[in-house]
Design an enzyme around this catalytic site. Sequence first.
Site, PDB file in Angstrom:
ATOM      1  N   CYS A 209      72.063   8.622  39.930  1.00  0.00           N
ATOM      2  CA  CYS A 209      71.568  10.105  39.994  1.00  0.00           C
ATOM      3  C   CYS A 209      71.916  11.008  39.518  1.00  0.00           C
ATOM      4  O   CYS A 209      71.907  11.327  38.366  1.00  0.00           O
ATOM      5  CB  CYS A 209      70.499  10.150  41.086  1.00  0.00           C
ATOM      6  SG  CYS A 209      70.017   8.520  41.774  1.00  0.00           S
TER       7      CYS A 209
ATOM      8  N   LYS B  76      62.967  17.885  39.651  1.00  0.00           N
ATOM      9  CA  LYS B  76      63.651  16.638  39.873  1.00  0.00           C
ATOM     10  C   LYS B  76      64.841  16.854  40.063  1.00  0.00           C
ATOM     11  O   LYS B  76      66.165  17.392  39.660  1.00  0.00           O
ATOM     12  CB  LYS B  76      63.032  15.323  39.316  1.00  0.00           C
ATOM     13  CG  LYS B  76      64.406  13.827  40.071  1.00  0.00           C
ATOM     14  CD  LYS B  76      63.967  13.840  41.537  1.00  0.00           C
ATOM     15  CE  LYS B  76      65.699  12.881  41.199  1.00  0.00           C
ATOM     16  NZ  LYS B  76      65.654  11.439  41.441  1.00  0.00           N
TER      17      LYS B  76
HETATM   18  N1  SAJ Z   1      79.175  13.877  47.175  1.00  0.00           N
HETATM   19  C1  SAJ Z   1      80.038  14.372  47.906  1.00  0.00           C
HETATM   20  N2  SAJ Z   1      80.565  15.714  48.485  1.00  0.00           N
HETATM   21  C2  SAJ Z   1      78.944  15.435  49.275  1.00  0.00           C
HETATM   22  C3  SAJ Z   1      77.912  15.062  49.049  1.00  0.00           C
HETATM   23  C4  SAJ Z   1      77.820  13.525  47.843  1.00  0.00           C
HETATM   24  O1  SAJ Z   1      81.273  14.098  47.048  1.00  0.00           O
HETATM   25  O2  SAJ Z   1      79.117  16.710  49.951  1.00  0.00           O
HETATM   26  C5  SAJ Z   1      79.017  12.615  45.991  1.00  0.00           C
HETATM   27  C6  SAJ Z   1      78.819  11.061  47.406  1.00  0.00           C
HETATM   28  O3  SAJ Z   1      80.179  10.642  47.473  1.00  0.00           O
HETATM   29  C7  SAJ Z   1      78.179  10.404  45.827  1.00  0.00           C
HETATM   30  C8  SAJ Z   1      77.273  11.296  45.430  1.00  0.00           C
HETATM   31  O4  SAJ Z   1      78.411  12.583  45.363  1.00  0.00           O
HETATM   32  O5  SAJ Z   1      78.822  10.110  44.820  1.00  0.00           O
HETATM   33  C9  SAJ Z   1      75.889  11.095  45.125  1.00  0.00           C
HETATM   34  O6  SAJ Z   1      75.881  11.107  46.664  1.00  0.00           O
HETATM   35  P1  SAJ Z   1      74.698  12.342  47.473  1.00  0.00           P
HETATM   36  O7  SAJ Z   1      74.335  11.568  48.570  1.00  0.00           O
HETATM   37  O8  SAJ Z   1      74.779  13.491  47.038  1.00  0.00           O
HETATM   38  O9  SAJ Z   1      73.148  12.116  46.318  1.00  0.00           O
HETATM   39  P2  SAJ Z   1      72.568  10.431  46.112  1.00  0.00           P
HETATM   40  O10 SAJ Z   1      72.538   9.990  44.436  1.00  0.00           O
HETATM   41  O11 SAJ Z   1      72.771   8.910  47.203  1.00  0.00           O
HETATM   42  O12 SAJ Z   1      71.070  10.426  45.441  1.00  0.00           O
HETATM   43  C10 SAJ Z   1      70.375  12.020  45.141  1.00  0.00           C
HETATM   44  C11 SAJ Z   1      69.135  13.155  46.289  1.00  0.00           C
HETATM   45  N3  SAJ Z   1      69.496  14.023  45.991  1.00  0.00           N
HETATM   46  C12 SAJ Z   1      69.263  15.444  46.536  1.00  0.00           C
HETATM   47  O13 SAJ Z   1      70.183  14.952  47.822  1.00  0.00           O
HETATM   48  C13 SAJ Z   1      69.259  15.969  45.485  1.00  0.00           C
HETATM   49  C14 SAJ Z   1      68.337  11.813  46.398  1.00  0.00           C
HETATM   50  O14 SAJ Z   1      67.446  12.705  47.374  1.00  0.00           O
HETATM   51  C15 SAJ Z   1      67.605  11.099  44.984  1.00  0.00           C
HETATM   52  O15 SAJ Z   1      66.121  10.727  45.572  1.00  0.00           O
HETATM   53  C16 SAJ Z   1      68.407  10.396  44.491  1.00  0.00           C
HETATM   54  O16 SAJ Z   1      69.790  11.393  44.234  1.00  0.00           O
HETATM   55  C17 SAJ Z   1      68.132  10.231  42.890  1.00  0.00           C
HETATM   56  O17 SAJ Z   1      67.721   8.928  43.216  1.00  0.00           O
HETATM   57  O18 SAJ Z   1      67.521  10.834  42.585  1.00  0.00           O
END
Ligand code: SAJ
Length: 420
Positions: free
Chosen positions: A263, A209
Site C-alpha cells: 500500500c 485513500k
Molecule cells: N514504517 C516505518 N516507520 C513507521 C511506520 C511504518 O518504517 O513509523 C514502515 C513499516 O515498517 C512498513 C511500511 O512502513 O514497511 C508500511 O507500514 P504501515 O504500518 O505504515 O502501513 P500498512 O502498509 O501496513 O497499512 C497502511 C495503513 N495506512 C495508513 O496508516 C495511512 C492502513 O490503514 C491501510 O489500510 C493500508 O496501508 C492499505 O491497505 O492501504
Amino acid sequence: MDKKVCIIGLGYIGLPTAAVLANNGFLVHGVDVNEKAVNLINNGQIHIYEPDLENVVQKVVSEGRLRADKKPEKADIFILAVPTPFKDDHKPDLAFVESATTSIIPYLEPGNLIILESTSPVGTTEKIVEWILNERTDLSVDENKSNQIFVSHCPERVLPGKILKELIENDRIVGGINKVSTEKTVEFYETFVKGKVLQTNARTAELSKLTENSYRDVNIAFANELSMICDDLKIDVWELIKLANHHPRVNILQPGPGVGGHCIAVDPWFIVDAAPEKSKLIHTARKVNDSKPLFVINKVKEAANNFKSTTIACLGLSFKANIDDLRESPAVEIVKELTKEFNHNILIAEPHISELPSSLNELNVNLVSTEEAIKQANLIVLLVDHDYFKLIDEFDLHDKIVVDTRGITNNQSIKVASFT
Ligand code: SAJ
C-alpha cells in the site's frame, strides 16, 4: 431474507471482510482464482496470517454463511477487493480490477450494488461503470430508471495485524458515482461498521485513500531522511526523535530499512502518475524511502570489513512487525542483495514463517531459529521490529556487530553498532 454478498478477491482485505459480513447476518459467496485458498476456506481454514481470523472463518463456514468458489454468483451486493499494483514504470496496473469487473458482469441484475474496495487511482470507479455498461446495455446508472445499478468506492483502511478490529471500528469513506449509489452504500456499511460512514463522491473517495497512504509515506520519509543525516553527524536518531516528540506539536514516525507492503510503497505513485508536475513532495518521499535499503546494504558491507570471514544473521523478513506478509518487503530486498556478496554465509530468522519464499530459496540462504542465527553469526542485521526480537538477550550480542535498522537493540542508530 438475508442479503447475499459476492466478494471478488479473498486476500488480506477480501477474506476478513467476507468473514465479518457473514458474521453480521449476510450470506457471503467469496471468489478467488487461487484454488488452494478456496479449498482451505471451505474447510474453515485460512491461507494468510491475521490474528483471530481463522476462528471467525471456521465459525461462518460451519454455519453455511460463507462459501468460497472460483466463480461469482448472482448476489445483491458485489465487492471488488483485488490488488492494484503498479507496473515497472510506476503506472497503476488495473488489470485485476478489470478482470474482477468482467467476471461479475454476467451475474449483474438491476438493483445490484457494486462496491470497489481496492485502493485505486482517481477515475477507476467511473471506469468500472463504463466497462459494465459497454457489455450490459440492458443496465443503466440513471437515477429513477428501473434497470438501475448502483456503483461506489469505499476504500479499505485496515491495518494488517488489526484487521478484524479496524474493519468494524474505523470510520469509512463512501463515494458513489451518484447520490443514490452513495446512500445505498452508506446504508450497507452502517449494518456492520461502528465508526462513522462518511459520504462524498467517487473521485474524492479514491483520492482520500491515496492521500492517507501518501501522508504516511511522506512522514516515514522524513524519519528515514533524519536517520541518514544522523548517521553522518554521529547522532543517535532514536534518541533524537524521542526528544523532538516531546514537543506538543511534533510527532515524528520511526525510521526503518525502507517502506514495504502493498500500500504505502505503491499508492503514492498513483498520485504522482495523475499529477506529475504538482506532486513533487510525494515523489521525493517515495525516492527517499526507496533509497533506504541500499543505505542499509552499504552499512552492512562496511560492518563486514571488521571480519576476515563474515557470517550474517538477518533478523526478520516481513515488511513490518508481527506479521508474516513479505510483499514488497525491504528486508527481502536487502537479503537478496547481500547474497550477491555473502553467498553461503547468510542465515535468516523469521519467526512468522515456516519456509522461505521461492525467490530466496534459490539463493542458498537458510531459514533458522533466531537463537541459532545469533549464535552462528558475527554480524547481526536487524530488519524487523518483531516483538519476538525485542526479547533477545543483549548478552547474546556482546561479541557481535549489530546493524539495527529499527532501533530495538539498546537504542542503537542505524550505524555499525558494536555491543560491548
Ligand atoms: N514504517 C516505518 N516507520 C513507521 C511506520 C511504518 O518504517 O513509523 C514502515 C513499516 O515498517 C512498513 C511500511 O512502513 O514497511 C508500511 O507500514 P504501515 O504500518 O505504515 O502501513 P500498512 O502498509 O501496513 O497499512 C497502511 C495503513 N495506512 C495508513 O496508516 C495511512 C492502513 O490503514 C491501510 O489500510 C493500508 O496501508 C492499505 O491497505 O492501504
